[in-house]
Design a protein around this motif. Structure first.
Motif, short mmCIF file in Angstrom:
data_model
loop_
_atom_site.label_atom_id
_atom_site.label_comp_id
_atom_site.label_asym_id
_atom_site.label_seq_id
_atom_site.Cartn_x
_atom_site.Cartn_y
_atom_site.Cartn_z
N ILE A 129 -53.00 33.61 -32.68
CA ILE A 129 -52.09 32.72 -31.99
C ILE A 129 -51.51 31.74 -33.01
N GLU A 130 -50.23 31.92 -33.33
CA GLU A 130 -49.57 31.11 -34.35
C GLU A 130 -50.37 31.10 -35.65
N GLY A 131 -50.87 32.28 -36.00
CA GLY A 131 -51.61 32.43 -37.25
C GLY A 131 -53.04 31.94 -37.21
N LYS A 132 -53.50 31.46 -36.07
CA LYS A 132 -54.86 30.94 -35.95
C LYS A 132 -55.74 31.94 -35.21
N ASN A 133 -57.03 31.93 -35.52
CA ASN A 133 -57.98 32.88 -34.95
C ASN A 133 -58.87 32.18 -33.93
N PHE A 134 -58.76 32.64 -32.69
CA PHE A 134 -59.61 32.12 -31.63
C PHE A 134 -60.53 33.21 -31.06
N ALA A 135 -60.43 34.41 -31.59
CA ALA A 135 -61.27 35.52 -31.15
C ALA A 135 -61.30 36.56 -32.26
N VAL A 136 -62.33 37.37 -32.26
CA VAL A 136 -62.49 38.40 -33.28
C VAL A 136 -62.22 39.76 -32.64
N PRO A 137 -61.24 40.52 -33.13
CA PRO A 137 -60.97 41.84 -32.56
C PRO A 137 -62.22 42.73 -32.59
N TRP A 138 -62.42 43.45 -31.50
CA TRP A 138 -63.60 44.29 -31.32
C TRP A 138 -63.22 45.77 -31.24
N SER A 139 -62.15 46.06 -30.54
CA SER A 139 -61.69 47.44 -30.43
C SER A 139 -60.18 47.44 -30.24
N ALA A 140 -59.56 48.55 -30.55
CA ALA A 140 -58.11 48.69 -30.42
C ALA A 140 -57.81 49.98 -29.67
N PHE A 292 -41.51 59.58 -33.33
CA PHE A 292 -42.60 58.65 -33.08
C PHE A 292 -42.18 57.22 -33.40
N GLY A 293 -42.69 56.28 -32.62
CA GLY A 293 -42.37 54.87 -32.83
C GLY A 293 -43.45 54.00 -32.24
N PRO A 294 -43.16 52.72 -32.02
CA PRO A 294 -44.16 51.82 -31.43
C PRO A 294 -44.56 52.29 -30.04
N ALA A 295 -45.76 51.93 -29.64
CA ALA A 295 -46.24 52.24 -28.29
C ALA A 295 -47.12 51.09 -27.83
N ALA A 296 -47.29 51.01 -26.53
CA ALA A 296 -48.14 49.96 -25.97
C ALA A 296 -49.53 50.04 -26.58
N MET A 297 -50.11 48.88 -26.81
CA MET A 297 -51.45 48.84 -27.40
C MET A 297 -52.21 47.67 -26.79
N ILE A 298 -53.43 47.94 -26.40
CA ILE A 298 -54.30 46.89 -25.90
C ILE A 298 -55.50 46.78 -26.82
N ALA A 299 -56.12 45.63 -26.83
CA ALA A 299 -57.27 45.42 -27.71
C ALA A 299 -58.26 44.50 -27.02
N SER A 300 -59.52 44.73 -27.29
CA SER A 300 -60.59 43.85 -26.81
C SER A 300 -61.01 42.94 -27.95
N ASN A 301 -61.27 41.70 -27.61
CA ASN A 301 -61.64 40.70 -28.60
C ASN A 301 -62.84 39.90 -28.10
N VAL A 302 -63.69 39.49 -29.01
CA VAL A 302 -64.88 38.73 -28.65
C VAL A 302 -64.64 37.27 -28.98
N ALA A 303 -64.86 36.40 -28.00
CA ALA A 303 -64.62 34.98 -28.16
C ALA A 303 -65.86 34.19 -27.80
N VAL A 304 -65.90 32.96 -28.28
CA VAL A 304 -67.01 32.05 -28.00
C VAL A 304 -66.48 30.86 -27.21
N SER A 305 -67.20 30.47 -26.19
CA SER A 305 -66.79 29.33 -25.38
C SER A 305 -66.82 28.04 -26.19
N ALA A 306 -65.81 27.23 -26.00
CA ALA A 306 -65.78 25.92 -26.68
C ALA A 306 -66.90 25.02 -26.20
N ARG A 307 -67.49 25.35 -25.06
CA ARG A 307 -68.53 24.50 -24.47
C ARG A 307 -69.93 25.07 -24.62
N THR A 308 -70.08 26.13 -25.41
CA THR A 308 -71.41 26.69 -25.57
C THR A 308 -72.36 25.65 -26.17
N THR A 309 -73.59 25.68 -25.72
CA THR A 309 -74.61 24.78 -26.28
C THR A 309 -75.39 25.45 -27.41
#
Length: 422
Positions: A129-140, A292-309
């Motif tokens: 998001i605007e060059g910042k990482n808030f989650a780590v890609p897990w699968s594509a 062949f050209g671009p096609a729809a792509m979805i990805a799963s990403n692993v994130a951590v809650s900002a409120r985790t203890t």
């Protein structure tokens, strides 16, 4: 994909131990009294994630409580959990949701760049998001087409055609031999194939800094016209998924010859190989206007809650889940394709059926990174259904889509005009 060193053994160890060695050493102290980490995922990822936890717990002493959340309710459940202060420590997000959850303050920023090193560039681009990482890609998961080798061969084709015109001609040839069956399994409430077609024209979906629709364009009209032709020529059914009792069985029985779909279909094909033996189907990239050209792509990403203890433990779990070794394990379990470049250099993924996915990942379609995009996709799908059913002409539909998008983006447009968001 890529050639960033063959580090499987090193990654296997680090995936569990990097950032977690200190936790393991202290697990007999205060750590032993800590509650289990809470981890949420959906669908197959949630169902099979418990298989990935024993190695993590053995290495760190950290227990993980995994909850599989129904995919149809995940978005609302997570928003409600955030509002109530009940988000899990770690959770899986599709790329399209990261911006929304980051904006409301639900996500902890990725603490170090090494979490996202060695990531397939397209998966990382979808997640940032605007060059910042808030989650780590897990699968594509890029969209491709699965096809019945035998049915294509009977019509004179060894593999699917790579241009729209030739692909439709191929469909006509198959239909000529099997007039009572359809060719393309493209159902009206599955909008991904239509979006792949839109991306393949080079269309820009939104304009004016992503505040207005851009569907009244020659590219969109071209894509809609081709999409509609598949239904008017009865190459695809005018039907919803609720009207097809078992899409897989229909494909196995030869009622359809081509099924645009995702890597997850590989698991069903393996599980139900008694219905359709491996030699009867293949995988290819989707046809485009000129190849062949671009096609729809979805990805799963692993994130951590900002409120985790338990942030240290949470990020240790992220390292484990997104390591090359764990991603390869998950690929074996459910067919998820790894987001790690290193994984694609290893023998497990060097098989012909995965080559189209690897090639498509190098040419992804990038959806607009706005929180309203999911709502926009739903509106496009609903209007497209009206076109297929003959209730709207294509020009009427494209104007309607733009009007609905402009309504959805009214608040965003006001914020942009006020300089409050870029």
């Amino acid at each position: 994909m890529g050639d960033r060193g063959r580090r499987q053994d090193g990654v296997t160890r680090r995936s569990v131990l990097a950032g977690a060695a200190a936790l393991a050493a202290s697990s007999c102290g205060p750590r032993s009294a800590s509650p289990p980490l809470r981890f949420w995922a959906t669908s197959y990822e949630g169902d099979y994630a418990p298989h990935l936890m024993p190695a993590f717990t053995a290495a760190t002493g950290i227990k993980v409580d995994v909850q599989s959340v129904p995919s149809t309710a995940t978005h609302e459940k997570m928003l409600t959990a955030f509002a109530g202060g009940a988000l899990p420590d770690v959770f899986v997000l599709p790329s399209g949701w990261i911006g929304e959850f980051a904006m409301i303050g639900a996500l902890a920023p990725v603490p170090a760049l090494d979490y996202v090193e060695d990531i397939v560039p397209s998966a990382l681009a979808l997640a940032q998001i605007e060059g910042k990482n808030f989650a780590v890609p897990w699968s594509a998961a890029p969209q491709v087409q699965f096809y019945r080798r035998d049915l294509l061969r009977d019509a004179g084709y060894d593999t699917p055609a790579d241009t729209w015109t030739a692909w439709r001609e191929m469909g006509r040839a198959i239909k000529h031999r099997r007039p009572d069956e359809f060719v393309f399994l493209t159902l009206l409430n599955w909008p991904d194939t239509l979006f792949s077609m839109l991306y393949q024209t080079g269309m820009t979906m939104l304009r004016e800094r992503d505040t207005r629709g851009n569907f009244r364009s020659p590219e969109a009209e071209f894509a809609f016209a081709f999409y509609l032709s598949l239904f008017t020529e009865k190459l695809a059914p005018r039907a919803l998924s609720t009207e097809v009792q078992d899409a897989f069985a229909a494909f196995a029985q030869g009622r359809y010859a081509v099924w645009p779909s995702w890597p997850s279909l590989l698991l069903d094909l393996h599980r139900r190989r008694a219905e359709i033996p491996r030699e009867r189907w293949g995988v290819a990239r989707l046809a485009g206007p000129n190849g062949f050209g671009p096609a729809a792509m979805i990805a799963s990403n692993v994130a951590v809650s900002a409120r985790t203890t338990q942030p240290e433990s949470a990020w240790a779990l992220v390292r484990h889940l997104t390591s090359t070794a764990t991603e390869l394990r998950f690929q074996q379990l459910i067919g998820n394709l790894p987001a790690r470049e290193t994984a694609w250099t290893l023998p497990q993924l060097q098989v012909p059926m995965l080559r189209p996915f690897a090639e498509q990942m190098r040419q992804p379609a990038m959806a607009p990174k706005i929180v309203e995009w999911e709502r926009i996709q739903i509106e496009v799908q609903l209007v497209a259904e009206h076109v297929v059913r003959g209730l709207l002409t294509i020009p009427q539909a494209l104007a309607t889509i733009d009007e609905r998008i402009d309504q959805i983006l009214a608040k965003r447009r006001a914020l942009v005009e006020a300089g409050r968001i870029t």
